[in-house]
Scaffold this active site. Sequence first.
Site, PDB file in Angstrom:
ATOM      1  N   HIS A  31      -0.853  -2.459  -4.339  1.00  0.00           N
ATOM      2  CA  HIS A  31      -0.152  -3.251  -5.544  1.00  0.00           C
ATOM      3  C   HIS A  31      -0.341  -2.596  -6.834  1.00  0.00           C
ATOM      4  O   HIS A  31      -0.306  -2.938  -8.060  1.00  0.00           O
ATOM      5  CB  HIS A  31      -1.079  -4.780  -5.612  1.00  0.00           C
ATOM      6  CG  HIS A  31      -0.844  -5.422  -4.385  1.00  0.00           C
ATOM      7  ND1 HIS A  31       0.109  -5.489  -3.590  1.00  0.00           N
ATOM      8  CD2 HIS A  31      -1.804  -6.508  -3.899  1.00  0.00           C
ATOM      9  CE1 HIS A  31      -0.176  -6.204  -2.406  1.00  0.00           C
ATOM     10  NE2 HIS A  31      -1.311  -6.814  -2.810  1.00  0.00           N
TER      11      HIS A  31
ATOM     12  N   ARG B 241       0.821  -1.430  -0.105  1.00  0.00           N
ATOM     13  CA  ARG B 241       0.054   0.074  -0.074  1.00  0.00           C
ATOM     14  C   ARG B 241       0.927   1.417  -0.153  1.00  0.00           C
ATOM     15  O   ARG B 241       1.884   1.344   0.569  1.00  0.00           O
ATOM     16  CB  ARG B 241      -0.834   0.137   1.169  1.00  0.00           C
ATOM     17  CG  ARG B 241      -1.956  -1.031   1.140  1.00  0.00           C
ATOM     18  CD  ARG B 241      -2.787  -1.456   2.188  1.00  0.00           C
ATOM     19  NE  ARG B 241      -3.952  -2.264   2.060  1.00  0.00           N
ATOM     20  CZ  ARG B 241      -3.593  -3.435   2.304  1.00  0.00           C
ATOM     21  NH1 ARG B 241      -2.654  -4.201   2.466  1.00  0.00           N
ATOM     22  NH2 ARG B 241      -4.938  -4.410   1.867  1.00  0.00           N
TER      23      ARG B 241
ATOM     24  N   GLU C 283       4.773 -12.668   0.683  1.00  0.00           N
ATOM     25  CA  GLU C 283       5.062 -11.699  -0.295  1.00  0.00           C
ATOM     26  C   GLU C 283       6.475 -11.047   0.106  1.00  0.00           C
ATOM     27  O   GLU C 283       6.482  -9.998   0.887  1.00  0.00           O
ATOM     28  CB  GLU C 283       4.009 -10.989  -0.329  1.00  0.00           C
ATOM     29  CG  GLU C 283       2.814 -11.399  -1.044  1.00  0.00           C
ATOM     30  CD  GLU C 283       1.688 -10.392  -0.642  1.00  0.00           C
ATOM     31  OE1 GLU C 283       1.765  -9.350  -0.885  1.00  0.00           O
ATOM     32  OE2 GLU C 283       0.777 -11.060   0.040  1.00  0.00           O
TER      33      GLU C 283
ATOM     34  N   ASP D 120      -1.824 -10.245   7.820  1.00  0.00           N
ATOM     35  CA  ASP D 120      -1.613  -9.636   6.621  1.00  0.00           C
ATOM     36  C   ASP D 120      -0.890  -8.454   7.128  1.00  0.00           C
ATOM     37  O   ASP D 120      -1.371  -7.290   7.071  1.00  0.00           O
ATOM     38  CB  ASP D 120      -3.120  -9.003   6.359  1.00  0.00           C
ATOM     39  CG  ASP D 120      -3.188  -8.514   4.798  1.00  0.00           C
ATOM     40  OD1 ASP D 120      -1.976  -8.472   4.299  1.00  0.00           O
ATOM     41  OD2 ASP D 120      -4.010  -7.915   4.151  1.00  0.00           O
TER      42      ASP D 120
ATOM     43  N   HIS E 232       2.918 -12.829  -5.971  1.00  0.00           N
ATOM     44  CA  HIS E 232       1.622 -12.960  -5.257  1.00  0.00           C
ATOM     45  C   HIS E 232       0.803 -14.216  -5.246  1.00  0.00           C
ATOM     46  O   HIS E 232      -0.364 -14.378  -5.406  1.00  0.00           O
ATOM     47  CB  HIS E 232       0.457 -11.812  -5.469  1.00  0.00           C
ATOM     48  CG  HIS E 232      -0.129 -11.289  -4.469  1.00  0.00           C
ATOM     49  ND1 HIS E 232      -1.165 -11.943  -3.678  1.00  0.00           N
ATOM     50  CD2 HIS E 232      -0.474 -10.020  -3.736  1.00  0.00           C
ATOM     51  CE1 HIS E 232      -1.807 -11.419  -2.918  1.00  0.00           C
ATOM     52  NE2 HIS E 232      -1.416 -10.324  -2.898  1.00  0.00           N
TER      53      HIS E 232
END
Length: 398
Positions: free
Chosen positions: A150, A125, A358, A293, A221
């Site tokens: 992204h 972000r 990631e 996350d 991803h």
Amino acid sequence: MIRLLPKKIILLLSILILSVSCEQANHNGSAQNSSTANQKRTTLNLKRSNFQKTINGKKTNLFKLHNSNGIEVAITNYGARIVGILTPDKNGNFKDIVLGHDSLDGYLNGKDNYFGAIIGRFANRIAGGTFKLNGKTYHLPTNDGPNTLHGGPNGFDSRVWDAKKLNDQNLLLTYDSKDGEEGFPGNLKIQVLYTLRADNSLRIEYTAITNKETVVNFTNHSYFNLSGPGSGKITNDVLMINSDKFTPTDSTQIPTGEIKPVKGTPFDFTKPTAIGKRINEDNQQLKFAHGYDDNWILNKPKPGMLTFAAKVYNPNNGREIKVYTTEPGIQVYTGNYLDGSTTGIGGKYNYRSAFTLETQHYPDAPNHSKFPSTVLKPGNIFRSITEFYFTTRNANQQ
Ligand code: BGC
């Protein structure tokens, strides 16, 4: 980033990358080579013809890499995406272990979850879709509440890359991102080289150059489910992250700027722990993201070193993934926004039915001067490597 040498830089880069990628890694002593007994080899059930289309005048296709142990990786040049990874379990049974679609239409028409894609120009972000570089403010289109996620609504995941299959183990993908594309400055040339090696590792090497100062952050991803796509929750998988610190966020998942020790929090994966063990704890960070996350700061003796980042083990079938990277961080995401509305290979993709690993620079780095820089200047070459090792072991082995 290293100084640019003049002349034929892209060609030289390709040769350099290829020669480095063909080296055998030596840090994977524990990768159990499954070329022995009882293999039940198969192939990914993916038809090339389902991936052959023309999008904005550019042809898409499906490419397959193989190694001598029966591992197969399928990649499309639409978003430079991994579509399938076929790996053995501890009994030599081969299965695909990533979420994806069996046709290009699946990616084009379904809800875009970035399945398997290369993410750019900026992974993760950027707060308010805004950042400053050399005194100039750049505004990006937003696509995640108030923020840009992204690379924006038309990031590298939805572009058709040029693909060159160099041999059965190497696929080279290139993309030219124009000055101003999705709001980012500079013509950026990016190369991604996928290499499937004899030691059961998939190496992803990113190289980029720009003609104007810009910011870059790339990742892959892939959503993993070690029991196969569509086969239920990943919360019993055991995760270990080589990290003592993470970057807490606000409610929109933008880092507050703090660097927090994981010790004593549900973010401590320094010892192998089931993903689900603490995922529902009363913790504000877990609540913001409906699970994990977050960006963990990787322990590294020296910035830019290729070091062990994380591993995930499935106690039922013995599959294990180990990740090594030159990147300073890793976003581990536990599929909290998968909601069953996407049906792909293997069935419905439900809540927490996959995890991502990631590797990347920290989220919103352009707005945090204390985070490792994501600025790429003309004359420098950005280079980054991530390796996924697909291994198997029994519960009592480390
Ligand atoms: C992000 C998640 C996001 C997912 C799919 C991950 O990298 O951290 O918040 O939902 O990508 O868009």
